[in-house]
Design a protein around this motif. Structure first.
Motif, mmCIF file in Angstrom:
data_model
loop_
_atom_site.group_PDB
_atom_site.id
_atom_site.type_symbol
_atom_site.label_atom_id
_atom_site.label_comp_id
_atom_site.label_asym_id
_atom_site.label_seq_id
_atom_site.Cartn_x
_atom_site.Cartn_y
_atom_site.Cartn_z
ATOM 1 N N PRO A 104 9.759 16.293 -38.845
ATOM 2 C CA PRO A 104 10.867 17.224 -39.145
ATOM 3 C C PRO A 104 11.821 17.424 -37.978
ATOM 4 O O PRO A 104 13.042 17.483 -38.168
ATOM 5 C CB PRO A 104 10.136 18.517 -39.520
ATOM 6 C CG PRO A 104 8.816 18.049 -40.059
ATOM 7 C CD PRO A 104 8.456 16.847 -39.241
ATOM 8 N N ALA A 105 11.292 17.537 -36.763
ATOM 9 C CA ALA A 105 12.168 17.717 -35.598
ATOM 10 C C ALA A 105 13.063 16.502 -35.387
ATOM 11 O O ALA A 105 14.236 16.634 -35.024
ATOM 12 C CB ALA A 105 11.333 17.987 -34.354
ATOM 13 N N ALA A 109 17.156 16.440 -35.498
ATOM 14 C CA ALA A 109 17.942 15.889 -34.394
ATOM 15 C C ALA A 109 18.861 14.776 -34.882
ATOM 16 O O ALA A 109 20.025 14.678 -34.455
ATOM 17 C CB ALA A 109 17.012 15.366 -33.299
ATOM 18 N N PHE A 110 18.354 13.953 -35.802
ATOM 19 C CA PHE A 110 19.166 12.869 -36.362
ATOM 20 C C PHE A 110 20.358 13.434 -37.129
ATOM 21 O O PHE A 110 21.491 12.961 -36.988
ATOM 22 C CB PHE A 110 18.310 12.005 -37.277
ATOM 23 C CG PHE A 110 19.075 10.952 -38.021
ATOM 24 C CD1 PHE A 110 19.421 9.767 -37.407
ATOM 25 C CD2 PHE A 110 19.462 11.154 -39.342
ATOM 26 C CE1 PHE A 110 20.137 8.788 -38.093
ATOM 27 C CE2 PHE A 110 20.174 10.191 -40.038
ATOM 28 C CZ PHE A 110 20.508 9.006 -39.416
ATOM 29 N N ARG A 111 20.112 14.461 -37.940
ATOM 30 C CA ARG A 111 21.198 15.059 -38.716
ATOM 31 C C ARG A 111 22.268 15.631 -37.779
ATOM 32 O O ARG A 111 23.465 15.484 -38.031
ATOM 33 C CB ARG A 111 20.633 16.149 -39.629
ATOM 34 C CG ARG A 111 21.665 16.878 -40.476
ATOM 35 C CD ARG A 111 20.992 17.795 -41.480
ATOM 36 N NE ARG A 111 20.278 17.018 -42.478
ATOM 37 C CZ ARG A 111 20.844 16.523 -43.575
ATOM 38 N NH1 ARG A 111 22.134 16.725 -43.803
ATOM 39 N NH2 ARG A 111 20.128 15.836 -44.437
ATOM 40 N N HIS A 112 21.834 16.262 -36.697
ATOM 41 C CA HIS A 112 22.792 16.797 -35.723
ATOM 42 C C HIS A 112 23.620 15.662 -35.118
ATOM 43 O O HIS A 112 24.848 15.782 -34.971
ATOM 44 C CB HIS A 112 22.046 17.557 -34.630
ATOM 45 C CG HIS A 112 22.921 18.014 -33.509
ATOM 46 N ND1 HIS A 112 23.816 19.054 -33.632
ATOM 47 C CD2 HIS A 112 23.065 17.539 -32.233
ATOM 48 C CE1 HIS A 112 24.460 19.219 -32.486
ATOM 49 N NE2 HIS A 112 24.032 18.319 -31.636
ATOM 50 N N THR A 113 22.965 14.562 -34.764
ATOM 51 C CA THR A 113 23.677 13.424 -34.186
ATOM 52 C C THR A 113 24.712 12.871 -35.150
ATOM 53 O O THR A 113 25.857 12.598 -34.765
ATOM 54 C CB THR A 113 22.688 12.319 -33.790
ATOM 55 O OG1 THR A 113 21.801 12.812 -32.788
ATOM 56 C CG2 THR A 113 23.419 11.093 -33.258
ATOM 57 N N MET A 114 24.344 12.718 -36.417
ATOM 58 C CA MET A 114 25.270 12.161 -37.397
ATOM 59 C C MET A 114 26.466 13.089 -37.608
ATOM 60 O O MET A 114 27.599 12.631 -37.779
ATOM 61 C CB MET A 114 24.546 11.903 -38.715
ATOM 62 C CG MET A 114 23.420 10.882 -38.606
ATOM 63 S SD MET A 114 23.961 9.280 -37.965
ATOM 64 C CE MET A 114 24.423 8.452 -39.493
#
Length: 238
Positions: A104-105, A109-114
Motif C-alpha cells: 500500500p505504501a 508513493a507511485f500515485r503521488h509520483t504520477m
C-alpha cells in the motif's frame, strides 16, 4: 480570508521557505512571518524544532533550510509557474502498471509520483496525458510500468481532468490577487495560487477550452509576487 485564523505554524514556515530563493531564512524572519497570523514566537520555534526532527528542515547558525525532499517540491512549484513544454504532435503518453503485489505504501508513493508528473488515471493502473512536457521518467515509474506512445480515438481529456473546475478556481484567484490587502492576506493568496498552479494539467492549447485562464493567472501572479516580495522584505528588515 477564512484561512487567516487557521494557518498553522508549520504551514507558515513551509510557505515562507517554499517561496524563498534560496529556501533558507533566519529564525527571526520566520518568527515575524508567524506573527502576521497571530502565531506566538514560542509556537513557531517549537514547530521549527519538530520540522528539523522530522527531516523537513535543516538548521545551521540560526538559519533554517528546506530538506532535499522539499527542495524538490519547490522545484515543482517553480516549474508550475514557468512550465517547460514542447510543440505537441498529437501523441499521448500512456503508462500501464504491470508490476504486481505492490505494498500500500508503494502504491501511494507511485500515485503521488504520477500526479506530480501531471498524468491522470483513465482507469485503475492506466495513466495518460498529452506528450507535450519536457521531463524524464523517474526510475520508480519505469520499474513499475509499460510505457506507450499512442493516439486515442477521440479526445479523452474530459474523462481525465475537470478543466471547468480548475478554470473557475483560477478566475477566483485572479480576483483574490486584485483584492489582497496587507501582508497576511497576500501571503495566503500567494500560497493558494501556487497550490492551484501545481494542479494545472499543462495541456497543449489544442485541448484547452476557449478562454483558458492558465497563462493569465501566471502573468498576474508574477506581477503580484514581485510587489509582494518587496513589501515582505521591508517588513522583515524593520
Amino acid at each position: 480570508m477564512e484561512e487567516r485564523n487557521t494557518l498553522s505554524a508549520r504551514s507558515a514556515v513551509l510557505s515562507a521557505l517554499l517561496g524563498s530563493h534560496p529556501p533558507s531564512l533566519p529564525a527571526r524572519h520566520l518568527v515575524r512571518i508567524g506573527a502576521l497570523f497571530g502565531i506566538a514566537e514560542g509556537t513557531v520555534r517549537v514547530a521549527l524544532s519538530r520540522m528539523v526532527a522530522a527531516g523537513d528542515l535543516t538548521q545551521a547558525r540560526g538559519r533554517y533550510t528546506l530538506s532535499e525532499r522539499l527542495v524538490e517540491r519547490q522545484a515543482r512549484q517553480d516549474e508550475s509557474r514557468d512550465p517547460h513544454t514542447r510543440e505537441w504532435d498529437g501523441t499521448w503518453e500512456i503508462a500501464v502498471v504491470t508490476a504486481e503485489r505492490r505494498a500500500p505504501a508503494d502504491r501511494a508513493a507511485f500515485r503521488h509520483t504520477m500526479t506530480t508528473l501531471r498524468l491522470a488515471e483513465l482507469r485503475e493502473g492506466t495513466w495518460m496525458r498529452p506528450a507535450n512536457l519536457l521531463r524524464a521518467w523517474p526510475r520508480s515509474v519505469t520499474a513499475q510500468c509499460t510505457l506507450i506512445d499512442g493516439r486515442p480515438h477521440g479526445d479523452p481529456t474530459p474523462l481525465l481532468w475537470d478543466l471547468d473546475g480548475w478554470a473557475a478556481e483560477a478566475r477566483g484567484l485572479e480576483r483574490a490577487l486584485d483584492r489582497a490587502d496587507g501582508l497576511a492576506e497576500g501571503f495566503l493568496v500567494s500560497a493558494a495560487v501556487l497550490r492551484h498552479l501545481l494542479a494545472d494539467p499543462l495541456l497543449p492549447e489544442e485541448l484547452l477550452p476557449e478562454g483558458w485562464p492558465g497563462g493569465e493567472l501566471r502573468a498576474r501572479y508574477d506581477a503580484f509576487d514581485r510587489r509582494y516580495r518587496e513589501l515582505l522584505q521591508i517588513h522583515l528588515r524593520d
